[in-house]
Design a protein around this motif. Structure first.
Motif, short mmCIF file in Angstrom:
data_model
loop_
_atom_site.label_atom_id
_atom_site.label_comp_id
_atom_site.label_asym_id
_atom_site.label_seq_id
_atom_site.Cartn_x
_atom_site.Cartn_y
_atom_site.Cartn_z
N THR A 155 0.85 -1.19 0.00
CA THR A 155 0.00 0.00 0.00
C THR A 155 0.89 1.24 0.00
O THR A 155 0.63 2.22 -0.71
N ALA B 113 -5.71 -6.89 3.65
CA ALA B 113 -5.92 -7.72 2.46
C ALA B 113 -5.29 -9.09 2.64
O ALA B 113 -5.86 -10.11 2.23
N SER B 114 -4.11 -9.12 3.26
CA SER B 114 -3.42 -10.39 3.49
C SER B 114 -4.22 -11.27 4.45
O SER B 114 -4.22 -12.49 4.33
N ASP C 85 -0.10 -11.93 -0.48
CA ASP C 85 0.10 -10.47 -0.49
C ASP C 85 0.07 -9.92 -1.91
O ASP C 85 0.24 -10.66 -2.88
N GLN C 86 -0.16 -8.60 -1.98
CA GLN C 86 -0.25 -7.96 -3.29
C GLN C 86 1.05 -8.12 -4.09
O GLN C 86 2.13 -8.13 -3.52
N HIS D 163 -7.09 0.41 1.05
CA HIS D 163 -7.51 -0.58 0.05
C HIS D 163 -8.83 -1.23 0.44
O HIS D 163 -9.59 -0.70 1.24
N THR E 243 2.54 -5.63 5.53
CA THR E 243 3.24 -6.80 4.99
C THR E 243 4.66 -6.45 4.55
O THR E 243 5.38 -7.33 4.08
N1 ASP Z 1 -0.60 -5.87 2.04
C1 ASP Z 1 -1.03 -5.43 3.33
C2 ASP Z 1 -2.36 -5.99 3.62
O1 ASP Z 1 -2.37 -7.11 3.96
C3 ASP Z 1 -0.97 -4.01 3.63
C4 ASP Z 1 0.35 -3.36 3.50
O2 ASP Z 1 1.29 -3.61 4.25
O3 ASP Z 1 0.41 -2.51 2.62
O4 ASP Z 1 -3.37 -5.37 3.57
#
Ligand code: ASP
Length: 325
Positions: free
Chosen positions: A43, A162-163, A203-204, A93, A186
């Motif tokens: 993010t 999101a994860s 993860d993204q 998000h 993350t």
């Molecule tokens: N990817 C992370 C999540 O699980 C958020 C992050 O660290 O940007 O939402």
């Protein structure tokens, strides 16, 4: 009475003038963009790319501030309480929608605490693991996880992240609960995955692409319906037998409730310019994603998206019966 009405009318006219005068000269100083997760995560990566480009169009610096914790709800809460003057914005998000149901005691009312600037991008997730985990494909991973369910650990960025959502979808798809390890984002979770302190993570691509390409972590699948250009050899979850595990992580920019519409429109215009910036387009492409269209990078499109996504995830979360509080 007449005098009082005249006086009230004059005060209202003056404050309207003050708002529109501000909106016309906005922005006159730097803007804080709150990212509700740690620095260095996906993010944060999206926010910093977009903020840098938006700054050029706005003629003022956008300073990214990371306010991680509680799956993104601490950062969102910070912005909900900020002055509605256009100098504090939030880049969040899909967690903005899921946390509205996951947290029964949220410090803000998601649909009534914010104004909208626009959608930024929708990023696929990847199921990844520490480099030395044995399985070589998704089917093998599922078998391994089931056989080792008491010891396998799954990293996430807290309930509402999101994860977390993707991890829950994975466990539900394979009907196997696992031990989760929460982080403030993350970014730090990836550090532990690289170090082998946790086993798997969803993860993204904005956080996993470089490591997958460098071979420092193992990738098992992407959660998009189609394979990605950046990983033509990486199968989709559906190809690997988990067709229910499909999710795209949409991102949006918000301001506190009461921020003047002209200010949100100005921010939206700067967002649209940023999303066409060749550098942003190229970096997004390298990270496995694409910028939102002009039509989506608008207050109306983000409002519709958030409302629709809260309605979409509410019954799913209620059926799972797992809440953050
Ligand atoms: N990817 C992370 C999540 O699980 C958020 C992050 O660290 O940007 O939402």
């Amino acid at each position: 009475m007449k005098t009082l009405n005249t006086l009230l009318g004059a005060v209202a006219a003056l404050s309207l003038f003050a708002v529109s005068a501000n909106a016309q000269t906005y922005p006159e100083r730097s803007i804080t963009m709150v990212v509700p997760f740690s620095a260095g995560g996906p993010t944060d990566t999206v926010a910093r790319l977009v903020a840098e480009s938006m700054s050029k169009d706005l003629g003022q610096q956008i300073i990214v501030e990371n306010v991680g914790g509680a799956g993104g709800t601490l950062g969102a809460g910070r912005v909900a309480q900020a002055d509605p003057d256009g100098y504090t914005v939030l880049l969040h998000h899909i967690g903005m929608a899921t946390s509205a149901t996951l947290y029964r005691k949220l410090a803000y009312d998601t649909l009534n605490a914010f104004e909208y600037v626009g959608l930024v991008t929708e990023v696929p997730m990847t199921i990844v693991a520490r480099k030395n985990l044995e399985p070589t494909d998704l089917k093998g991973l599922v078998d391994y996880v089931k056989a080792n369910k008491d010891t396998v650990t799954v990293a996430n960025a807290g309930i509402g992240a999101a994860s977390h959502l993707c991890g829950m979808m994975f466990m539900s798809a394979i009907e196997t609960p696992l031990t989760t390890v929460p982080y403030k984002g993350t970014g730090p979770a990836m550090t532990d995955l690289l170090g082998g302190q946790v086993d798997i993570m969803c993860d993204q691509t904005t956080n996993t692409t470089k490591q997958i390409q460098g071979g420092t972590i193992k990738a098992y699948a992407v959660t998009s319906p189609e394979r990605l250009k950046v990983f033509p050899d990486l199968q989709t979850t559906a190809e690997g037998g988990l067709s229910n595990l499909q999710v795209g992580i949409w991102h949006g920019v918000y301001t506190p409730k009461g921020t003047p519409a002209e200010v949100n429109e100005r921010l939206s215009k700067a967002l649209q310019v940023a999303l066409k910036d060749p550098n942003v387009v190229a970096r997004f492409g390298e990270l496995g994603t694409e910028p939102s269209s002009d039509a989506d990078a608008t207050p109306a499109a983000l409002k519709t998206k958030l409302e629709g996504e809260i309605a979409r995830w509410k019954p799913v979360i209620e059926a799972a019966g797992q809440y953050a509080d």
